[in-house]
Design a protein around this motif. Structure first.
Motif, PDB file in Angstrom:
ATOM      1  N   ALA A 114      -6.245 -15.606  -3.837  1.00 37.06           N
ATOM      2  CA  ALA A 114      -6.354 -16.790  -4.398  1.00 37.06           C
ATOM      3  C   ALA A 114      -6.052 -17.697  -3.247  1.00 37.06           C
ATOM      4  CB  ALA A 114      -5.316 -16.864  -5.350  1.00 37.06           C
ATOM      5  N   PHE A 115      -6.879 -18.863  -3.228  1.00 35.97           N
ATOM      6  CA  PHE A 115      -6.923 -19.814  -2.116  1.00 35.97           C
ATOM      7  C   PHE A 115      -6.792 -21.283  -3.010  1.00 35.97           C
ATOM      8  CE2 PHE A 115      -9.513 -16.723  -0.253  1.00 35.97           C
ATOM      9  CZ  PHE A 115      -9.062 -16.808   1.301  1.00 35.97           C
ATOM     10  N   LYS A 116      -5.832 -22.149  -2.342  1.00 36.71           N
ATOM     11  CA  LYS A 116      -5.404 -23.429  -2.855  1.00 36.71           C
ATOM     12  C   LYS A 116      -5.710 -24.404  -1.923  1.00 36.71           C
ATOM     13  CE  LYS A 116      -1.218 -25.446  -5.063  1.00 36.71           C
ATOM     14  NZ  LYS A 116       0.298 -25.350  -5.374  1.00 36.71           N
ATOM     15  N   ALA A 117      -6.205 -25.233  -2.438  1.00 34.42           N
ATOM     16  CA  ALA A 117      -6.734 -26.708  -1.756  1.00 34.42           C
ATOM     17  C   ALA A 117      -5.631 -27.596  -1.244  1.00 34.42           C
ATOM     18  CB  ALA A 117      -7.892 -27.354  -2.613  1.00 34.42           C
ATOM     19  N   TRP A 159     -15.955 -25.032  -3.282  1.00 37.48           N
ATOM     20  CA  TRP A 159     -14.871 -26.182  -3.279  1.00 37.48           C
ATOM     21  C   TRP A 159     -15.655 -27.460  -3.194  1.00 37.48           C
ATOM     22  CZ3 TRP A 159     -10.792 -27.520   0.621  1.00 37.48           C
ATOM     23  CH2 TRP A 159      -9.820 -28.758   0.229  1.00 37.48           C
ATOM     24  N   ALA A 160     -16.534 -27.317  -2.095  1.00 35.23           N
ATOM     25  CA  ALA A 160     -17.499 -28.621  -1.808  1.00 35.23           C
ATOM     26  C   ALA A 160     -18.482 -28.751  -2.900  1.00 35.23           C
ATOM     27  CB  ALA A 160     -18.139 -28.430  -0.381  1.00 35.23           C
ATOM     28  N   SER A 161     -19.020 -27.830  -3.533  1.00 32.60           N
ATOM     29  CA  SER A 161     -20.068 -28.029  -4.517  1.00 32.60           C
ATOM     30  C   SER A 161     -19.399 -28.255  -5.800  1.00 32.60           C
ATOM     31  CB  SER A 161     -20.901 -26.834  -4.677  1.00 32.60           C
ATOM     32  OG  SER A 161     -20.224 -25.854  -4.944  1.00 32.60           O
ATOM     33  N   ASP A 162     -18.023 -28.581  -5.916  1.00 30.25           N
ATOM     34  CA  ASP A 162     -17.475 -28.857  -7.051  1.00 30.25           C
ATOM     35  C   ASP A 162     -17.361 -27.962  -8.273  1.00 30.25           C
ATOM     36  OD1 ASP A 162     -15.749 -30.594  -8.820  1.00 30.25           O
ATOM     37  OD2 ASP A 162     -17.257 -31.646  -9.586  1.00 30.25           O
ATOM     38  N   LEU A 240     -19.288 -10.697  -1.674  1.00 32.76           N
ATOM     39  CA  LEU A 240     -18.169 -11.595  -2.028  1.00 32.76           C
ATOM     40  C   LEU A 240     -18.526 -12.450  -3.580  1.00 32.76           C
ATOM     41  CD1 LEU A 240     -17.639 -13.208   1.435  1.00 32.76           C
ATOM     42  CD2 LEU A 240     -16.350 -11.507   0.167  1.00 32.76           C
ATOM     43  N   VAL A 241     -17.588 -12.713  -4.166  1.00 35.69           N
ATOM     44  CA  VAL A 241     -17.416 -13.348  -5.234  1.00 35.69           C
ATOM     45  C   VAL A 241     -16.454 -14.749  -5.306  1.00 35.69           C
ATOM     46  CG1 VAL A 241     -17.526 -13.251  -8.027  1.00 35.69           C
ATOM     47  CG2 VAL A 241     -18.159 -11.419  -6.819  1.00 35.69           C
ATOM     48  N   THR A 242     -16.942 -15.886  -5.196  1.00 33.20           N
ATOM     49  CA  THR A 242     -15.979 -16.881  -5.463  1.00 33.20           C
ATOM     50  C   THR A 242     -16.297 -17.586  -6.747  1.00 33.20           C
ATOM     51  OG1 THR A 242     -17.838 -18.420  -4.642  1.00 33.20           O
ATOM     52  CG2 THR A 242     -16.419 -17.484  -2.916  1.00 33.20           C
ATOM     53  N   TYR A 243     -15.180 -18.169  -7.335  1.00 33.01           N
ATOM     54  CA  TYR A 243     -15.106 -18.736  -8.447  1.00 33.01           C
ATOM     55  C   TYR A 243     -13.929 -19.751  -8.479  1.00 33.01           C
ATOM     56  CZ  TYR A 243     -15.165 -19.133 -13.776  1.00 33.01           C
ATOM     57  OH  TYR A 243     -15.481 -19.716 -14.841  1.00 33.01           O
ATOM     58  N   PRO A 244     -14.342 -21.092  -9.019  1.00 34.07           N
ATOM     59  CA  PRO A 244     -13.626 -22.160  -8.904  1.00 34.07           C
ATOM     60  C   PRO A 244     -12.068 -22.258  -9.647  1.00 34.07           C
ATOM     61  CG  PRO A 244     -15.132 -22.858 -10.150  1.00 34.07           C
ATOM     62  CD  PRO A 244     -15.663 -21.509  -9.594  1.00 34.07           C
ATOM     63  N   ILE A 245     -11.049 -22.714  -9.278  1.00 36.42           N
ATOM     64  CA  ILE A 245      -9.837 -22.733 -10.107  1.00 36.42           C
ATOM     65  C   ILE A 245      -9.802 -24.299 -10.383  1.00 36.42           C
ATOM     66  CG2 ILE A 245      -7.374 -22.418 -10.225  1.00 36.42           C
ATOM     67  CD1 ILE A 245      -7.595 -20.168  -8.134  1.00 36.42           C
ATOM     68  N   ARG A 246      -9.721 -24.611 -11.574  1.00 33.54           N
ATOM     69  CA  ARG A 246      -9.670 -26.160 -11.851  1.00 33.54           C
ATOM     70  C   ARG A 246      -8.415 -26.471 -12.612  1.00 33.54           C
ATOM     71  NH1 ARG A 246     -14.958 -28.259 -11.828  1.00 33.54           N
ATOM     72  NH2 ARG A 246     -16.694 -27.024 -11.696  1.00 33.54           N
ATOM     73  N   ASN A 247      -8.273 -27.936 -12.330  1.00 35.82           N
ATOM     74  CA  ASN A 247      -7.130 -28.462 -13.081  1.00 35.82           C
ATOM     75  C   ASN A 247      -7.602 -28.853 -14.618  1.00 35.82           C
ATOM     76  OD1 ASN A 247      -5.109 -30.096 -14.216  1.00 35.82           O
ATOM     77  ND2 ASN A 247      -4.921 -31.236 -12.265  1.00 35.82           N
ATOM     78  N   PRO A 248      -7.247 -28.204 -15.631  1.00 31.30           N
ATOM     79  CA  PRO A 248      -8.011 -28.526 -16.923  1.00 31.30           C
ATOM     80  C   PRO A 248      -7.733 -30.153 -17.326  1.00 31.30           C
ATOM     81  CG  PRO A 248      -6.253 -26.551 -16.934  1.00 31.30           C
ATOM     82  CD  PRO A 248      -6.270 -27.263 -15.663  1.00 31.30           C
ATOM     83  N   ALA A 249      -6.584 -30.851 -16.726  1.00 32.68           N
ATOM     84  CA  ALA A 249      -6.551 -32.084 -17.145  1.00 32.68           C
ATOM     85  C   ALA A 249      -7.552 -33.314 -16.514  1.00 32.68           C
ATOM     86  CB  ALA A 249      -5.096 -32.575 -16.650  1.00 32.68           C
ATOM     87  N   SER A 250      -7.768 -32.771 -15.170  1.00 30.49           N
ATOM     88  CA  SER A 250      -8.668 -33.668 -14.473  1.00 30.49           C
ATOM     89  C   SER A 250     -10.129 -33.025 -14.426  1.00 30.49           C
ATOM     90  CB  SER A 250      -7.896 -34.113 -12.908  1.00 30.49           C
ATOM     91  OG  SER A 250      -8.124 -32.940 -12.326  1.00 30.49           O
ATOM     92  N   LYS A 252     -10.815 -31.224 -11.764  1.00 25.42           N
ATOM     93  CA  LYS A 252     -11.105 -31.148 -10.637  1.00 25.42           C
ATOM     94  C   LYS A 252     -10.973 -29.768 -10.087  1.00 25.42           C
ATOM     95  CE  LYS A 252     -10.229 -35.929  -9.035  1.00 25.42           C
ATOM     96  NZ  LYS A 252      -9.375 -36.796  -8.363  1.00 25.42           N
ATOM     97  N   VAL A 253     -11.626 -29.205  -8.941  1.00 24.70           N
ATOM     98  CA  VAL A 253     -11.133 -28.065  -8.363  1.00 24.70           C
ATOM     99  C   VAL A 253     -10.043 -27.995  -7.443  1.00 24.70           C
ATOM    100  CG1 VAL A 253     -12.119 -26.259  -6.571  1.00 24.70           C
ATOM    101  CG2 VAL A 253     -13.621 -27.490  -8.254  1.00 24.70           C
ATOM    102  N   VAL A 254      -9.159 -27.295  -7.544  1.00 25.70           N
ATOM    103  CA  VAL A 254      -7.776 -27.391  -6.858  1.00 25.70           C
ATOM    104  C   VAL A 254      -7.653 -26.000  -6.092  1.00 25.70           C
ATOM    105  CG1 VAL A 254      -6.804 -28.993  -8.497  1.00 25.70           C
ATOM    106  CG2 VAL A 254      -6.563 -26.532  -8.889  1.00 25.70           C
ATOM    107  N   GLY A 255      -8.575 -24.931  -6.361  1.00 28.13           N
ATOM    108  CA  GLY A 255      -8.466 -23.702  -5.627  1.00 28.13           C
ATOM    109  C   GLY A 255      -9.549 -22.835  -5.823  1.00 28.13           C
ATOM    110  N   VAL A 256      -9.651 -21.603  -5.140  1.00 25.09           N
ATOM    111  CA  VAL A 256     -10.881 -20.892  -5.326  1.00 25.09           C
ATOM    112  C   VAL A 256     -10.155 -19.544  -5.416  1.00 25.09           C
ATOM    113  CG1 VAL A 256     -12.904 -19.947  -4.166  1.00 25.09           C
ATOM    114  CG2 VAL A 256     -12.488 -22.348  -4.280  1.00 25.09           C
TER     115      VAL A 256
END
Length: 297
Positions: A114-117, A159-162, A240-250, A252-256
């Motif tokens: 788990a990576f945090k932006a 992260w960059a591709s939203d 490798l598998v990458t999946y975005p961690i989003r903030n449900p309110a906004s 936005k991607v806040v982690g991966v």
């Protein structure tokens, strides 16, 4: 309590400093002579604030440590559940609980990260910092330890591709990039003068400089914007598998979330296995659980 004390301490110390400055400049001599208790009260308050400062800071540090440990436990729990769910995914049309037969994933060597932006404040560079990981028998705990730069590699590109979802056979991509870099290094070496070739033979620094120069000759999109050192840190990964961690309110991607899926020796792992709707649902649930752990800590 710690935040309230911080503001109170700043107010007391500022007041004591103001009193000292005014007294030193001999301003309002009549006021201080008629109200000497104000001056001594400010001085005593400053001394008391300086005395209890280490105690309050210690209590605040303990509180922050406990909060970070609770957050880390929540994130690790979500990652462990994701690891079990991915291993339990059966092949298409298979039935039965025999995981040794149905799953090609090696549960001991597959890793979930788990990576945090975050922003690196000194140089204002966006990074994905490793927040937590779950793995059993792996030499490499992180990908890489210093973090992943914005739009570098699969995680940075997610992260960059939203929030694009990537599943790539990284071991094959790394072999191809390594081969291309070797060919470009040989082409550059043929054009070098004799004295430079002698330096390359005797000094490793010159050779690394030539290899890094050859690496930059590869198209940035083909090497996923990775620098040569970043590539060396990631070339041993498998699927490798990458999946975005989003903030449900906004939104936005806040982690991966990143999964390095490794098969058993002799087994074949197809990337399409990890792009099925049931696998995507597991990744989405894990991403939501990780964000909930971050927010609730």
């Amino acid at each position: 309590m710690h935040g309230l004390y911080t503001w109170l301490r700043a107010f007391v110390i500022s007041g004591a400093a103001a009193v000292a400055v005014l007294a030193a400049r001999d301003v309002g001599r009549g006021f201080w002579e008629s109200h000497p208790s104000f001056f001594w009260a400010a001085v005593i308050a400053g001394v008391v604030a300086a005395g209890i400062d280490p105690i309050i800071n210690r209590l605040g540090w303990r509180k922050q440590t406990k909060r970070a440990l609770r957050r880390l436990d929540g994130v690790r729990g979500a990652l462990a559940s994701l690891l079990v769910d991915l291993i339990e995914l059966p092949e298409s049309g298979e039935e039965g609980p025999d995981l040794e037969r149905t799953s090609p994933l090696d549960w001991a060597s597959t890793g979930v990260f788990a990576f945090k932006a975050r922003w690196r404040r000194i140089c204002l560079i966006r990074y994905l910092y490793p927040e937590a990981y779950v793995r059993l028998k792996r030499i490499d705990p992180m990908l890489p330890p210093s973090g992943v730069r914005y739009d570098h590699g699969l995680a940075g590109t997610t992260w960059a591709s939203d929030g694009d979802f990537y599943v790539e056979p990284w071991i094959e991509i790394a072999e191809q990039l390594d081969k291309e870099c070797t060919e470009k290094t040989k082409d550059i070496g043929h054009k070098l003068p004799k004295w430079v070739k002698e330096k390359i033979v005797h000094y490793r620094w010159y050779k690394n400089m030539i290899v890094r120069y050859a690496w930059k000759k590869i198209n940035k999109s083909d090497r996923w914007h990775l620098g040569y050192r970043e590539f060396r840190n990631t070339r041993h990964y498998h699927v490798l598998v990458t999946y975005p961690i989003r903030n449900p309110a906004s939104g936005k991607v806040v982690g991966v979330l990143l999964v390095d899926a490794r098969p058993y020796p002799g087994a074949t792992l197809e990337a399409g296995r990890l792009t099925r709707p049931d696998a995507t649902a597991k990744l989405n649930s894990a991403a939501a659980a990780v964000h909930a752990a971050w927010k609730g800590a």
